[in-house]
Design an enzyme around this catalytic site. Structure first.
Site, PDB file in Angstrom:
ATOM      1  N   GLN A 119       0.836  -1.203   0.000  1.00 38.05           N
ATOM      2  CA  GLN A 119       0.000   0.000   0.000  1.00 38.05           C
ATOM      3  C   GLN A 119       0.870   1.253   0.000  1.00 38.05           C
ATOM      4  O   GLN A 119       0.459   2.303   0.456  1.00 38.05           O
ATOM      5  CB  GLN A 119      -0.941  -0.008   1.208  1.00 38.05           C
ATOM      6  CG  GLN A 119      -1.946  -1.154   1.162  1.00 38.05           C
ATOM      7  CD  GLN A 119      -2.847  -1.186   2.376  1.00 38.05           C
ATOM      8  OE1 GLN A 119      -2.475  -0.714   3.451  1.00 38.05           O
ATOM      9  NE2 GLN A 119      -4.033  -1.744   2.219  1.00 38.05           N
ATOM     10  N   SER A 125       5.519  -0.685  10.060  1.00 36.16           N
ATOM     11  CA  SER A 125       4.742  -0.898   8.839  1.00 36.16           C
ATOM     12  C   SER A 125       5.049   0.267   7.913  1.00 36.16           C
ATOM     13  O   SER A 125       4.594   1.396   8.146  1.00 36.16           O
ATOM     14  CB  SER A 125       3.246  -0.948   9.144  1.00 36.16           C
ATOM     15  OG  SER A 125       2.493  -0.910   7.949  1.00 36.16           O
ATOM     16  N   THR A 126       5.870   0.013   6.890  1.00 36.97           N
ATOM     17  CA  THR A 126       6.270   1.103   6.005  1.00 36.97           C
ATOM     18  C   THR A 126       5.109   1.629   5.163  1.00 36.97           C
ATOM     19  O   THR A 126       5.140   2.768   4.712  1.00 36.97           O
ATOM     20  CB  THR A 126       7.416   0.656   5.070  1.00 36.97           C
ATOM     21  OG1 THR A 126       7.012  -0.521   4.369  1.00 36.97           O
ATOM     22  CG2 THR A 126       8.673   0.365   5.861  1.00 36.97           C
ATOM     23  N   CYS A 127       4.091   0.792   4.943  1.00 34.25           N
ATOM     24  CA  CYS A 127       2.935   1.247   4.159  1.00 34.25           C
ATOM     25  C   CYS A 127       2.230   2.402   4.850  1.00 34.25           C
ATOM     26  O   CYS A 127       1.742   3.328   4.206  1.00 34.25           O
ATOM     27  CB  CYS A 127       1.954   0.105   3.929  1.00 34.25           C
ATOM     28  SG  CYS A 127       2.605  -1.169   2.827  1.00 34.25           S
ATOM     29  N   SER A 128       2.154   2.362   6.179  1.00 31.21           N
ATOM     30  CA  SER A 128       1.479   3.414   6.935  1.00 31.21           C
ATOM     31  C   SER A 128       2.459   4.279   7.721  1.00 31.21           C
ATOM     32  O   SER A 128       2.046   5.100   8.523  1.00 31.21           O
ATOM     33  CB  SER A 128       0.465   2.794   7.902  1.00 31.21           C
ATOM     34  OG  SER A 128       1.102   1.868   8.770  1.00 31.21           O
TER      35      SER A 128
END
Length: 857
Positions: free
Chosen positions: A538, A817-820
């Site tokens: 994401q 969590s790199t996506c968020s």
């Protein structure tokens, strides 16, 4: 008159601009028109009713009133603070309506704005004085009070009317003088007021040792010390209690809050009768407006205001303060009110008329500059020697000279700002450029119109986001093996860079290539599926792929081999600011790959992501079209060679022959280790002492141009994504920062970008986190940032949650969590333990999630 009103004015100012640029480049005195100062200006007292007479008289103000008279003090010289009585020459008792004659020479310091009286003007008030000049205070910065304002003396107007005719109105401002002298005129040439020769020569003075680099340093110093106006014009919440609007459209995303969210893509839209739209600001107590600015967009067509009136006062008793006509070609921001001297509880913005007889209006932003902020003006006290430590070229120069030089540069920037929209090419003609801009790129830092022009150019060249997002399958395990030993895979097919490049190729002839010119809001260019790593991408996986590609192109460690052939390390390994830099490989001919690197750089510039490339300034300069030089730029590539050639040029014949004998031939080594002939067929010709300067010239030329073709390919890719105008308006330092992000990651900057969820910033675990990050090196913090966000440079948002399990164990590693852009922070018992765990995670937790079996693929 604006340049756009007349082609004669425009062309005249362009010619004058080029003349000024040549003067700056060769350190010659600037044209007299740019330095014009009128010989005489008349002043009258302007009363400030809000300022008490007691405070006026006690502070040695501009004028203190006694029985219908105003006392104005004349001083020996301008003072930085409350002037000493020793400097007081005499007082002038000015009756009501009296004009005071002074020269046009002004001097601004921390205390206020001063004007000079010459001997003749002093004699009008007190004869027999043995002084050549005196100074009076026009106004004070820190306080209110009476002030002197320039006016036309009635006696002078009558005298000039008798001498020259009643329509005589000479030019007294430098801008008018520039137009009078440089533009073509139909009929008689406009008259110019008599100039103050002494003041003009002061402004034109160039110290004997002054160079163009000194002017560039002065621009940077001025820029650093006046503050960045766009940054100071922040959220209006600090100055406004509430905002009311006349009406709102039914769109829930178009409310009044859109004017203060900092996002120019959102807007307030009215919903009412034509000409009945307004915005009412209730100001916080004590706020004095210096600037009120609206953000508009020409693409809003008939929703864009054409005429705006601003009213202010208390309650319903509002008086008109300004009436502004909006230019239809306006880009970005427009100032609708400025330089208020008193607090007004209510400010009302009335949209009188919209473009094309539009009914409703759209406003994309409001910014306020209050008198509470630091003054952005130029004053002489800025140039005191202790402030110049970081600018050694300026240190030995008298502060008065620096102040006047900065004044002239400020005038030059004002002239340039008026011409910029006419000089930069439109997106449709992106190959054109105003060549002279490249000589004064660093001066553009002071431009007030540049930022809006860049924004408009990027918006004009924007395309819609793609119909679908490419999905790429990346094997990072093979890429890591290749990075450890590139010789096992000479084709580099396992590198993340090549996997992404090949994965983005169109699968059939009807599929379009990505153009990378999407809106800023489209912040994920492709979706990554990392083989043997569990992830739903994401955004985090995409950012990680960019970081991997950056590391492959320019490895951050000097001990790692370079896994790709496109860039090669410079000779300056491990020393100085230019250590561990890379230049395009002169022997690599894969120009389509260089072009794609340029496209990725353009996409990073347009969007929110970074492509971190450790390139020296000489490469960035060539990308922006700036001039490069051997002495200034090449030391960042090979400082040893620069010193060797300097020594060779100055050595005597005996030393030359002893050192080189018959070994020195017309060849040189390039950055990739390859040998090149300096002259056709002369590879075995020995360099003679008499020919050493020609040899040095040939070496410099060969090395400066060694990567010319590769850089040209990168620039071609960049120009497919970014208009030429943007490259013309950016300095090379700004281009590097926009593409690569800010390399300096301070704890203060991280704190500003961090938000807490289910945690308070005062909790012990949070304090341990900041203590740990304070002990980190800049490289450690970069690794930490990548661990949390997938980015290795700022800006990047960070969200901190308690650890997922909620356990009190001290041996758990932090999770992210790199996506968020989220960090799950355990409750460590001490800052030392927190530091150890964070550092280990930052350097060792490469894979995003390893909760899948390697064989599931």
């Amino acid at each position: 008159m604006s340049p756009g009103d007349s082609p004669h004015i425009l062309l005249g100012r362009v010619r004058f601009l080029i003349e000024c640029i040549e003067c700056f480049r060769h350190s010659k005195p600037l044209p007299e028109a740019l330095c014009f100062v009128p010989k005489e200006v008349c002043y009258k007292i302007c009363k400030d009713s809000s300022f008490s007479s007691t405070s006026c008289s006690s502070a040695t103000s501009t004028g203190s009133s006694t029985a219908g008279k105003t006392i104005i003090s004349v001083w020996e010289c301008p003072s930085q603070s409350l002037p000493s009585k020793k400097l007081l020459k005499f007082n002038i008792e000015a009756k009501k309506g009296t004009c005071i004659r002074a020269t046009g020479e002004e001097y601004c310091n921390t205390y206020g704005l001063w004007v000079k009286l010459n001997k003749e003007q002093l004699e009008e008030h007190k004869s027999g004085l043995d002084v050549e000049e005196g100074w009076i205070l026009v106004c004070k910065h820190a306080e209110g009070g009476d002030r002197l304002v320039p006016v036309e003396s009635q006696e002078r107007v009558q005298r000039q009317g008798q001498l020259f005719g009643y329509d005589y109105n000479p030019y007294t401002r430098w801008e008018q003088v520039v137009d009078a002298q440089c533009c073509l005129h139909l009929g008689s040439k406009p008259r110019v007021a008599q100039q103050d020769d002494v003041a003009v020569q002061k402004l034109r003075y160039v110290p004997p040792t002054w160079t163009f680099e000194c002017d560039e340093d002065l621009v940077h110093y001025f820029y650093d010390h006046i503050g960045k106006e766009d940054e100071d014009l922040g959220s209006i919440k600090q100055y406004v209690e509430s905002i009311d609007v006349s009406s709102c459209s039914e769109d829930p995303n178009g409310g009044a809050w859109c004017m203060t969210d900092g996002d120019t893509d959102t807007y307030w839209e009215s919903d009412g009768a034509q000409g009945q739209h307004w915005i009412r600001l209730r100001m916080k107590k004590g706020t004095v407006l210096k600037k009120l600015i609206l953000t508009l967009d020409t693409t809003d067509d008939n929703y864009m205001p054409k005429r705006i009136a601003v009213y202010g006062g208390e309650g319903d008793n509002l008086k008109k303060l300004s009436d502004v006509n909006i230019d239809e070609s306006l880009i970005g921001e427009v100032c609708i009110l400025e330089d208020m001297t008193a607090h007004l509880p209510v400010i009302e913005i009335r949209i009188v008329e919209c473009r094309g007889e539009g009914i409703d209006v759209r406003i994309r932003g409001i910014k306020i500059k209050s008198s509470r902020e630091r003054d952005l003006g130029l004053n002489a006290d800025m140039f005191q020697s202790p402030n110049l430590v970081r600018y050694p070229r300026l240190e030995g120069t008298d502060s008065e000279v620096l102040y006047r030089r900065a004044l002239v540069i400020q005038r030059f920037i004002s002239l340039l700002d008026g011409l910029l929209p006419h000089l930069v090419p439109a997106w449709d003609y992106t190959l054109g450029t105003f060549n002279h801009l490249k000589h004064i790129k660093q001066f553009l830092l002071l431009s007030k119109r540049r930022s809006a022009l860049i924004t408009q150019c990027l918006k004009d060249s924007e395309t819609s986001k793609p119909d679908f997002m490419p999905r790429l399958y990346i094997n990072r395990r093979l890429a890591m093996e290749h990075r450890d030993n590139p010789s096992l895979d000479p084709s580099c097919k396992h590198a993340v860079f090549i996997q992404v490049y090949e994965g983005l190729k169109p699968s059939d002839k009807n599929e379009k290539m990505l153009d990378y010119r999407w809106p800023v809001s489209y912040d994920q260019w492709w979706e990554c599926k990392f083989i043997s790593e569990g992830i739903i991408d994401q955004g985090g996986g995409f950012r990680d792929s960019l970081a991997d590609m950056s590391e492959e192109l320019c490895p951050s460690s000097a001990e790692c081999p370079v896994p790709l052939p496109f860039l090669t390390r410079t000779s300056n390994l491990g020393t100085g600011e230019a250590r561990d830099r890379y230049v395009p490989n002169p022997s690599c001919r894969e120009f389509h790959k260089y072009e794609w690197i340029g496209q990725l750089m353009g996409a990073a510039l347009r969007g929110k992501e970074f492509l971190v490339l450790a390139l020296p300034g000489i490469v960035w300069k060539q990308l922006t079209g700036e001039e490069v030089s051997w002495s200034k730029d090449f030391p960042a590539v090979d400082s040893v060679l620069v010193k060797q050639l300097e020594a060779m040029e100055s050595m005597d014949k005996e030393t030359f022959e002893f050192k080189f004998g018959s070994e020195l031939t017309y060849t040189t080594l390039l950055s990739d280790g390859g040998v090149v002939e300096l002259s056709p067929g002369c590879s075995s010709t020995v360099v003679k002492y008499e020919d050493r300067k020609e040899f040095i010239r040939l070496v410099q030329k060969a090395r400066l141009e060694e990567s010319r073709e590769q850089i040209a390919a990168m620039q071609a890719g960049l120009l497919k994504v970014v208009p030429q105008a943007v490259l013309d308006l950016l300095t090379w330092q700004e281009l590097e920062k926009k593409v690569c992000g800010d390399p300096e990651i301070t704890v203060e900057a991280l704190k500003r970008l961090t938000r807490y969820e289910d945690l308070e910033h005062s909790e012990v675990r949070v304090q341990y986190l900041w203590e740990a990050l304070t002990n980190f090196t800049n490289e450690d913090r970069s690794r930490f940032l990548r661990f949390v966000t997938g980015r290795s440079r700022l800006p990047a948002p960070i969200y901190i949650f308690p650890d997922k399990q909620g356990t009190e164990t001290t041996d758990a590693l932090p999770q992210s969590s790199t996506c968020s852009s989220t960090l799950f922070l355990p409750n460590y018992p001490s800052a030392k333990v927190c530091e150890e765990k964070l550092r280990y995670a930052a350097y060792n937790c490469v894979a995003i999630d390893t909760d899948m079996s390697p064989w599931e693929e």
